[in-house]
Scaffold this active site. Sequence first.
Site, PDB file in Angstrom:
ATOM      1  N   GLU A 244       0.853  -1.323  -0.194  1.00  0.00           N
ATOM      2  CA  GLU A 244       0.008   0.167  -0.095  1.00  0.00           C
ATOM      3  C   GLU A 244       0.906   1.324  -0.088  1.00  0.00           C
ATOM      4  O   GLU A 244       0.343   2.365  -0.451  1.00  0.00           O
ATOM      5  CB  GLU A 244      -0.726   0.026   1.141  1.00  0.00           C
ATOM      6  CG  GLU A 244      -1.910   1.321   1.191  1.00  0.00           C
ATOM      7  CD  GLU A 244      -2.713   0.925   2.614  1.00  0.00           C
ATOM      8  OE1 GLU A 244      -3.783   1.885   2.520  1.00  0.00           O
ATOM      9  OE2 GLU A 244      -2.618   0.039   3.271  1.00  0.00           O
ATOM     10  N   HIS A 278      -5.272  -3.701  -1.909  1.00  0.00           N
ATOM     11  CA  HIS A 278      -4.544  -2.475  -2.304  1.00  0.00           C
ATOM     12  C   HIS A 278      -3.568  -2.882  -3.647  1.00  0.00           C
ATOM     13  O   HIS A 278      -3.805  -2.231  -4.693  1.00  0.00           O
ATOM     14  CB  HIS A 278      -3.735  -1.878  -1.225  1.00  0.00           C
ATOM     15  CG  HIS A 278      -4.709  -1.322  -0.228  1.00  0.00           C
ATOM     16  ND1 HIS A 278      -5.736  -0.338  -0.425  1.00  0.00           N
ATOM     17  CD2 HIS A 278      -4.588  -1.568   1.104  1.00  0.00           C
ATOM     18  CE1 HIS A 278      -6.257  -0.370   0.955  1.00  0.00           C
ATOM     19  NE2 HIS A 278      -5.660  -0.978   1.835  1.00  0.00           N
ATOM     20  N   ASP A 329     -12.801  -0.293   2.680  1.00  0.00           N
ATOM     21  CA  ASP A 329     -11.584   0.051   3.646  1.00  0.00           C
ATOM     22  C   ASP A 329     -11.946   0.833   4.863  1.00  0.00           C
ATOM     23  O   ASP A 329     -12.667   0.431   5.809  1.00  0.00           O
ATOM     24  CB  ASP A 329     -10.702   0.259   2.649  1.00  0.00           C
ATOM     25  CG  ASP A 329      -9.138   0.366   3.582  1.00  0.00           C
ATOM     26  OD1 ASP A 329      -9.223  -0.127   4.754  1.00  0.00           O
ATOM     27  OD2 ASP A 329      -8.148   0.666   2.936  1.00  0.00           O
TER      28      ASP A 329
END
Length: 456
Positions: A244, A278, A329
């Site tokens: 990420e 991600h 998320d």
Amino acid sequence: MSLTPQTYWAEHAWLNGTVEQRVLIETGSDGRITTVRPDTPTAPPGSVGLPGLTIPGLANAHSHAFHRALRGTVQVGSGTFWTWREIMYQFAARLTPDTYFDLAKGVYAEMALAGITAVGEFHYLHHAPAGERYAHPNAMGEALVAAAATAGIRITLLDTCYLTSGFGTGRSGAPPDRHQLRFSDGTAEGWAERVSAFPRDVLGEHARLGAAIHSVRAVPAAELGTVTAWAADNETPLHIHLSEQIAENDACRRAHGCTPTRLLADHGVLGPRTTAVHATHLTAGDIALLGGSSTGVCMCPTTERDLADGIGPAKQLQDKGSTLSLGTDSHAVIDLLEEARAMELDERLRTRTRGHWTASQLMRAATADGHAALGWHEAGRIEVGAFADLTTIGLDSVRTVGPLPRLATETAIFAATNADVRHTVVGGRHIVREGIHQLVPHVPQSLAGAIAALRA
């Protein structure tokens, strides 16, 4: 649980990529679909009308329920993912099993209002704030399962192994800091022992267990295999935050001489059971490893742009063999239609070309492929034998009115929002009717009270 069989008559329905008109959908006492019949001229007596476009229930493949309390607060000023994380820790420290139930109930009810019928809860708030164990070691996870039941949606509790604050200099990694003590079971074996003791009678028909590795920085390389083996032995999904942040990639290279994706491949973590969340900052080799191993990828565009993470190579990953799913998320917004739209539009910005996915392909990522990533292979399709999980999107709002009915999928993906969801059915139960939640009264007030309690 035995349910009352029901008959629904959908004005339009998305059936395996095609918009059909006047679709009769019958459900059985087991909550599954028994009949799907397009071109049924009129609604049968006693049937429930679903005006608009009815699609399979939406699957939110990546959620941190407690992040909902940050909405608005973390949008003040500037900063990075790492400054955002400090605010997140403050809210995490205040949660108890009771307050987490209250908050998650509101969050999952908000999801139902947005047409989401299943959620993957990436759960790592296991213990009391200083790391003390609750009398019931899985009390926090049990609160989430109960909250989903109260809100009427399915949940895969992705119980997350989170052991260290970073790579450190040795095999064990850096110890958790004070904010992270409640996340850690000490070792992966300790994690496996706790999650194996999760009371199965608490799960019910609406809930399933899964596993997660928080990230390569939070689980030492030597312990990755324990979590992976537990998921394989228990035939559950396995999820992981992957690349990420560029800083995580750089730290992994310093510690191990390779990218996080390569590290996971070398330790047997990748594969069709696994979903990488991600996957933003990848090399060409990383993309080939993920796609070649049939590892799924969950994109969370509204969070990735809110945190200024970047735009992940979703199309390249899919072209190499990764199945894509979607998640909300951090819950900057809870709108899976926006997540689907954003994946295409962000790719347009990145490449300056249009049309990377059709509306039906994006719809599949939000439905069938999201459910599969969460281990609900029986959901995400409107067909005989599948769970009767349905979402109806109005085609008569200021956002959606006008296009031809045959373009209803394009209208839903590229124009509709969560505000256009009129009906949500889970397992044949009408959870949201005409935009009103039938199980949780006054969802906004419920959320407001739960969040205010964390600020007190």
